[in-house]
Design a protein around this motif. Structure first.
Motif, PDB file in Angstrom:
ATOM      1  N   UNK A 133     -22.149  -8.793   7.362  1.00 29.31           N
ATOM      2  CA  UNK A 133     -21.436  -7.938   8.315  1.00 29.31           C
ATOM      3  C   UNK A 133     -19.928  -8.048   8.123  1.00 29.31           C
ATOM      4  N   UNK A 134     -19.447  -9.263   7.795  1.00 27.60           N
ATOM      5  CA  UNK A 134     -18.028  -9.424   7.514  1.00 27.60           C
ATOM      6  C   UNK A 134     -17.608  -8.613   6.306  1.00 27.60           C
ATOM      7  N   UNK A 135     -18.415  -8.639   5.269  1.00 23.45           N
ATOM      8  CA  UNK A 135     -18.112  -7.855   4.065  1.00 23.45           C
ATOM      9  C   UNK A 135     -18.106  -6.367   4.365  1.00 23.45           C
ATOM     10  N   UNK A 136     -19.004  -5.910   5.236  1.00 22.41           N
ATOM     11  CA  UNK A 136     -19.028  -4.491   5.615  1.00 22.41           C
ATOM     12  C   UNK A 136     -17.735  -4.107   6.333  1.00 22.41           C
ATOM     13  N   UNK A 137     -17.241  -4.984   7.210  1.00 21.84           N
ATOM     14  CA  UNK A 137     -15.968  -4.717   7.876  1.00 21.84           C
ATOM     15  C   UNK A 137     -14.812  -4.715   6.895  1.00 21.84           C
ATOM     16  N   UNK A 138     -14.845  -5.640   5.940  1.00 20.98           N
ATOM     17  CA  UNK A 138     -13.784  -5.710   4.936  1.00 20.98           C
ATOM     18  C   UNK A 138     -13.780  -4.459   4.057  1.00 20.98           C
ATOM     19  N   UNK A 144      -8.834   1.505   4.009  1.00 19.56           N
ATOM     20  CA  UNK A 144      -7.579   1.812   4.704  1.00 19.56           C
ATOM     21  C   UNK A 144      -6.369   1.354   3.906  1.00 19.56           C
ATOM     22  N   UNK A 145      -6.462   0.205   3.262  1.00 19.63           N
ATOM     23  CA  UNK A 145      -5.301  -0.383   2.592  1.00 19.63           C
ATOM     24  C   UNK A 145      -5.049   0.189   1.199  1.00 19.63           C
ATOM     25  N   UNK A 146      -5.991   0.939   0.668  1.00 19.78           N
ATOM     26  CA  UNK A 146      -5.741   1.544  -0.641  1.00 19.78           C
ATOM     27  C   UNK A 146      -4.541   2.479  -0.550  1.00 19.78           C
ATOM     28  N   UNK A 147      -3.544   2.240  -1.376  1.00 20.56           N
ATOM     29  CA  UNK A 147      -2.354   3.079  -1.365  1.00 20.56           C
ATOM     30  C   UNK A 147      -1.357   2.736  -0.281  1.00 20.56           C
ATOM     31  N   UNK A 181      -9.769  -5.436  -3.957  1.00 23.67           N
ATOM     32  CA  UNK A 181      -8.449  -5.667  -4.575  1.00 23.67           C
ATOM     33  C   UNK A 181      -7.280  -5.247  -3.698  1.00 23.67           C
ATOM     34  N   UNK A 182      -7.440  -4.184  -2.904  1.00 22.82           N
ATOM     35  CA  UNK A 182      -6.341  -3.761  -2.026  1.00 22.82           C
ATOM     36  C   UNK A 182      -6.066  -4.813  -0.960  1.00 22.82           C
ATOM     37  N   UNK A 188      -1.358 -11.096  -0.444  1.00 18.10           N
ATOM     38  CA  UNK A 188      -0.219 -11.640  -1.195  1.00 18.10           C
ATOM     39  C   UNK A 188       1.103 -11.123  -0.628  1.00 18.10           C
ATOM     40  N   UNK A 189       1.161  -9.847  -0.279  1.00 13.92           N
ATOM     41  CA  UNK A 189       2.403  -9.298   0.275  1.00 13.92           C
ATOM     42  C   UNK A 189       2.736  -9.939   1.616  1.00 13.92           C
TER      43      UNK A 189
END
Length: 216
Positions: A133-138, A144-147, A181-182, A188-189
């Motif tokens: 379930x955690x992976x599904x949320x991620x 959302x974070x792509x781009x 990856x996003x 890291x940012x």
């Protein structure tokens, strides 16, 4: 001066700690040993009747519960705050998402699998379900974070801190982060933002609560 009652380690405790540190606000951190029962001791319940950590006490003595809620008064008036009504609503939207889709699964999988593995024995099926379930949320967060460099708009803020708390330790819950990856780039940012301190800094800053379970 804020007083933060927290246990070094949990993502929910780290969120207000990180915000306070990054803003350079006066803070005293009191370490509460949850495993020893200090969060249920009468002395602590007098501060927070429902028990549990974190608890943030403001300069005027007002106590606040809820790790994401704490970020609002701490961040008010700073560059960490969303700047308009729509952005604030979007921030709340992601904070609700974090508490429904991420924290309830990453936190127990990490707790029982890594922090107190002796308590996780016999709960392998539950932990596998939490990880799934955690992976599904991620996966939703990854989309959302792509781009995007940050959660909202162009500036790092309280929304990033709220999401970062548990997402950056998802690998400790034995969730494979390679498909995200996003998220990994975003982590890291966040770690490069001014004033950032790691989770380990909580233990270095803490003053013991020094209260036995059941003591006055």
């Amino acid at each position: 001066m804020y007083t933060l009652y927290a246990t070094p380690g949990p993502g929910n405790c780290f969120k207000p700690f990180l915000a306070l540190r990054q803003l350079g606000l006066g803070m005293r951190m009191i370490s509460v040993d949850v495993l020893a029962g200090e969060a249920r001791a009468p002395r602590f319940l007098a501060l927070k009747p429902v028990g549990g950590v974190p608890l943030l006490v403001t300069a005027d003595g007002t106590g606040l519960s809820g790790s994401n809620a704490m970020l609002w008064p701490v961040g008010e008036g700073s560059g960490l705050m969303p700047q308009d009504a729509l952005a604030r609503a979007q921030s709340l939207q992601w904070m609700f998402f974090e508490q429904m889709k991420l924290e309830p699964h990453i936190s127990p999988a990490r707790f029982f699998g890594r922090l107190v593995p002796e308590r996780g024995r016999g709960r392998e099926a539950e932990m596998a379900a939490w990880r799934a379930r955690g992976a599904a949320g991620l996966a939703l967060l990854e989309a959302h974070l792509r781009g995007r460099d940050v959660m909202l708009g162009d500036c790092y803020g309280i929304t990033d801190i709220a999401i970062f708390g548990y997402v950056h330790v998802a690998e400790e819950a034995e969730i494979d982060m390679r498909p995200f990856p996003a998220i990994r780039s975003w982590i890291h940012r966040v770690q490069q933002t001014p004033g950032f301190v790691p989770l380990s800094a909580m233990g270095e800053a803490a003053i013991p609560f020094a209260c036995k379970a059941g003591a006055d």
